[in-house]
Design an enzyme around this catalytic site. Structure first.
Site, PDB file in Angstrom:
ATOM      1  N   ARG A   1      10.834  44.847  33.793  1.00  0.00           N
ATOM      2  CA  ARG A   1      10.003  45.783  34.542  1.00  0.00           C
ATOM      3  C   ARG A   1      10.028  47.134  33.828  1.00  0.00           C
ATOM      4  O   ARG A   1      10.852  47.349  32.944  1.00  0.00           O
ATOM      5  CB  ARG A   1      10.507  45.932  35.985  1.00  0.00           C
ATOM      6  N   ARG A   2       9.151  48.046  34.217  1.00  0.00           N
ATOM      7  CA  ARG A   2       9.132  49.420  33.727  1.00  0.00           C
ATOM      8  C   ARG A   2       9.199  49.492  32.205  1.00  0.00           C
ATOM      9  O   ARG A   2      10.002  50.239  31.643  1.00  0.00           O
ATOM     10  CB  ARG A   2      10.327  50.185  34.280  1.00  0.00           C
TER      11      ARG A   2
ATOM     12  N   TYR B   1      11.798  49.747  55.548  1.00  0.00           N
ATOM     13  CA  TYR B   1      11.497  49.477  56.968  1.00  0.00           C
ATOM     14  C   TYR B   1      10.844  50.682  57.616  1.00  0.00           C
ATOM     15  O   TYR B   1      10.102  50.541  58.587  1.00  0.00           O
ATOM     16  CB  TYR B   1      12.756  49.030  57.712  1.00  0.00           C
TER      17      TYR B   1
ATOM     18  N   HIS C   1      16.814  51.324  50.476  1.00  0.00           N
ATOM     19  CA  HIS C   1      16.420  50.066  51.100  1.00  0.00           C
ATOM     20  C   HIS C   1      15.809  50.315  52.473  1.00  0.00           C
ATOM     21  O   HIS C   1      14.738  49.806  52.774  1.00  0.00           O
ATOM     22  CB  HIS C   1      17.527  49.025  51.211  1.00  0.00           C
TER      23      HIS C   1
ATOM     24  N   HIS D   1       7.416  41.517  43.788  1.00  0.00           N
ATOM     25  CA  HIS D   1       7.908  41.505  45.185  1.00  0.00           C
ATOM     26  C   HIS D   1       7.373  42.699  45.971  1.00  0.00           C
ATOM     27  O   HIS D   1       6.843  42.547  47.065  1.00  0.00           O
ATOM     28  CB  HIS D   1       9.443  41.513  45.162  1.00  0.00           C
ATOM     29  N   PHE D   2       7.455  43.886  45.374  1.00  0.00           N
ATOM     30  CA  PHE D   2       7.126  45.016  46.254  1.00  0.00           C
ATOM     31  C   PHE D   2       5.630  45.282  46.374  1.00  0.00           C
ATOM     32  O   PHE D   2       5.216  46.031  47.253  1.00  0.00           O
ATOM     33  CB  PHE D   2       7.962  46.268  45.954  1.00  0.00           C
ATOM     34  N   HIS D   3       4.818  44.617  45.558  1.00  0.00           N
ATOM     35  CA  HIS D   3       3.381  44.778  45.809  1.00  0.00           C
ATOM     36  C   HIS D   3       2.883  43.895  46.955  1.00  0.00           C
ATOM     37  O   HIS D   3       1.823  44.157  47.511  1.00  0.00           O
ATOM     38  CB  HIS D   3       2.578  44.535  44.530  1.00  0.00           C
TER      39      HIS D   3
END
Ligand code: HAS
Ligand code: CU1
Length: 603
Positions: free
Chosen positions: A467-468, A257, A253, A404-406
């Site tokens: 996903r995946r 950041y 996680h 979300h992560f794109h």
């Protein structure tokens, strides 16, 4: 009896230097050969990063088409290059999320604080870390390309890959820790030479970020040294998947950041100047980075709500800490919006919408970063939803997550790094940006493509699409029927693949054409570091500084607190997992040789 506060007591006088409001100028470096070498090593880091991104980006549309129901992996030409969807996805994830970010950040965060302090660092060491990181990359690349490390970018055991992948990845991470050490030690030296001085903002942000990386990477270091390497070299009879996964998310996680904050450095320190405005508050920027230093790491269990053997109490604690770590991002949102408003007003913008219309919308450096931020409004809001214990079961392991992560790492971070490249490459090389209009178009295309992708994938996730998964190849009618309702989001995802391919091609045309063009400018004079002026500065002397500046300055002490917090929040969880450890053999699911699929014998 209550005593009323002494309203007539004058507020303590802060004595900031009169020029504290002006933009910083990087201390001059007289030794031209040293400066050239520093710029060269930074350029090597950045260009290696973008080569990784280039390959990774070209693989992206294949994934988007899969989520549009189109299976391109059966194409014979592609089959010769990529054995399966999983190999394509592994390469895409590793190159974009791990290699691109780490190389770019290592160059960016070595260069900025060194210039900001005017320091003379050991260039042999700096080149050594670059060579080490590249060697690690090459070692890991061989099994990846040979389909011997098709483990996706999280390499969860008991999936087992070739040892060279784990060794290469460990060397890469170790190299980044050496960069971190070099920057932190350079700052310690600066503090000794400048007693009683406030650390300049860019150095402060860079050093605290490297400190954060040193805390958060410990999970990955422990996973590599104590779990993965002993296992793949046969020193342990098997592996405990849950211990490995927990150590992975300790880092996993906070690494987001580690990716995001280098973009924040640009948003806080440089974007205001590039847009024509000022930094709103330097003390607030420092507070933001300290909050990330303290609170980025002890939150990783929000990736493991569905995992057994971790008590709900710890899951809830990590959930609340996750909500807490959204606060520095919210502070950033308001602060940067303030800088942009300041810029627009300085450029003549008035009224409610003047803030939008009067920004330099033709400048690809500014536009790229603003669009990256806009995408992060959705990405951040989605993250907070994702973090909630109640909502997580709906979307965990669905297409929502790549959605979300794109728009976090794929846009907020990557697009900011792309926009930075438009000025950083000229600054490092003395070359001029080729085709600024194409550069501008590439930023709009990237943003639009990612918006299509995000809407499509979040929507598919809500409909239960996993996903995946090579969903384009599912043969069972029940799945086909289930996914029937996803035609619209699937179409959006497919369209995004085409737009992003165009975006990538136009961006890389500009980047590589610029790199290959002749050197025309004195880089220092033509493209200086774009430091911004400040509305509320921190000042230079600690004695005259505000309490907030003084409280955030002792980074070494805050670093110790960060270590203690992680030990507190992860110690009991790992203790219980270790007590209940159960080792299982490694498995091979990704080979295309049917007889090799399955799990190894217990060693
Ligand atoms: Fe996340 C999963 C929660 C932020 C990346 N995340 C992932 C994964 C990745 C990732 C790669 O709790 C997948 C991992 C995997 O493969 O399994 N995430 C959060 C939360 C935040 C968050 C609470 N994520 C990020 C960032 C990433 C990133 C940043 C990359 C850089 N994420 C999760 C959770 C999961 C997860 C769960 C696991 C899900 C599962 O079930 O597996 C927060 O940090 C977000 C806070 C952000 C904000 C937004 C602030 C907005 C700003 C922009 C302002 C705009 C302006 C423009 C000023 C509150 C700063 C205005 C200008 C104009 C002109 C209008
Ligand atoms: Cu996370």
């Amino acid at each position: 009896m209550t005593v009323s506060p002494p309203y007539d007591t004058p507020a303590p006088q802060r004595t900031l230097e009169p020029d504290a409001y002006r933009a910083r100028v990087a201390p001059a470096i007289g030794d031209a050969a040293y400066l050239a070498s520093l710029k060269k090593v930074t350029q090597y880091y950045v260009v290696t990063a973008f080569i990784a991104l280039f390959i990774g980006v070209l693989l992206g549309p294949l994934q988007a088409f899969n989520y549009a129901g189109i299976n391109v992996y059966e194409n014979p030409i592609l089959k010769a290059l990529l054995k399966s969807y999983y190999q394509g996805l592994s390469l895409h994830g590793v190159l974009n999320a791990l290699v691109f970010t780490q190389f770019f950040i290592s160059g960016w965060l070595l260069y900025l604080p060194t210039r900001d302090m005017g320091a003379r660092i050991n260039m042999k060491f700096a080149w050594g870390t670059y060579i080490m990181m590249t060697a690690g990359l090459l070692i890991a690349a061989v099994p990846l390309l040979l389909n011997k490390a098709t483990l996706l970018y999280t390499f969860y055991p008991p999936m087992e890959g070739h040892w060279a992948f784990y060794v290469g990845a460990t060397i890469m991470v170790a190299a980044s820790l050496l960069v971190a050490g070099q920057v932190v030690l350079t700052w310690v030296g600066w503090k000794k030479q400048n007693p009683g001085q406030v650390t300049p903002l860019v150095t402060f942000m860079s050093v605290s970020l490297w400190m954060m990386w040193l805390v958060c990477s410990l999970g990955l270091v422990a996973e590599a040294l104590l779990v993965l390497l002993p296992w793949v070299f046969g020193l342990r009879p098997g592996v405990d998947p849950l211990i490995a996964k927990t150590l992975f998310w300790w880092t996993g996680h906070a690494i987001v950041y580690f990716w995001l904050l280098p973009a924040y450095i640009s948003w806080y320190a440089f974007l205001p100047k590039q847009a024509g405005g000022r930094i709103v508050s330097e003390p607030l920027a420092r507070l933001t980075f300290v909050m990330f230093l303290l609170n980025s790491t002890p939150v990783g269990i929000h990736h493991q709500y569905a995992d057994p053997n971790i008590s709900n109490t710890w899951k809830m604690i990590h959930m609340f800490l996750t909500f807490l770590v959204a606060i520095p991002s919210l502070l950033t949102a308001f602060s940067i919006a303030g800088s942009l408003e300041d810029a627009a007003r300085a450029r003549g913008g008035r009224g409610l919408f003047g803030m939008l219309t009067h920004l330099p919308w033709k400048d690809p450096v500014v536009v790229g970063q603003i669009l990256a931020m806009v995408s992060f409004i959705g990405g951040g809001a989605g993250g907070i939803i994702t973090a909630s214990f109640a909502f997580s079961p709906v979307i965990h392991n669905t297409a929502w997550i790549p959605g979300h992560f794109h728009i976090t790492v794929g846009t907020a971070v990557t697009q900011t790094f792309m926009a930075i490249a438009f000025w950083l490459v000229p600054h490092l090389t003395g070359k001029r940006l080729v085709a600024p209009k194409v550069a501008l178009a590439s930023m709009w295309l990237w943003f639009t493509g990612m918006m299509f992708f995000a809407v499509g994938m979040h929507w598919e996730g809500l409909l239960g699409v996993p996903r995946r998964a090579l969903i384009s190849a599912v043969a069972l009618p029940i799945y086909k029927e289930g996914y029937m309702h996803s035609q619209i989001p699937m179409a959006l995802t497919g369209i995004s693949g085409v737009i992003l391919l165009l975006a990538g091609l136009s961006f890389f045309y500009v980047l590589f054409a610029t790199l290959l063009s002749p050197r025309v400018d004195d880089a220092e004079a033509a493209t200086p570091l774009p430091y911004s002026e400040t509305i509320s500065p921190a000042g230079r002397s600690l004695r005259g500084a505000s309490p907030l500046v003084r409280a955030t300055e002792p980074l070494l002490a805050l670093w110790v607190v960060a270590f203690a917090l992680v030990a507190l929040m992860y110690g009991p969880v790992l203790m219980r997992l270790t007590q209940n450890a159960s080792l299982v053999p490694g498995c091979n699911y990704y080979t295309t040789v049917q007889s090799e699929v399955g799990c190894n014998e217990q060693r």
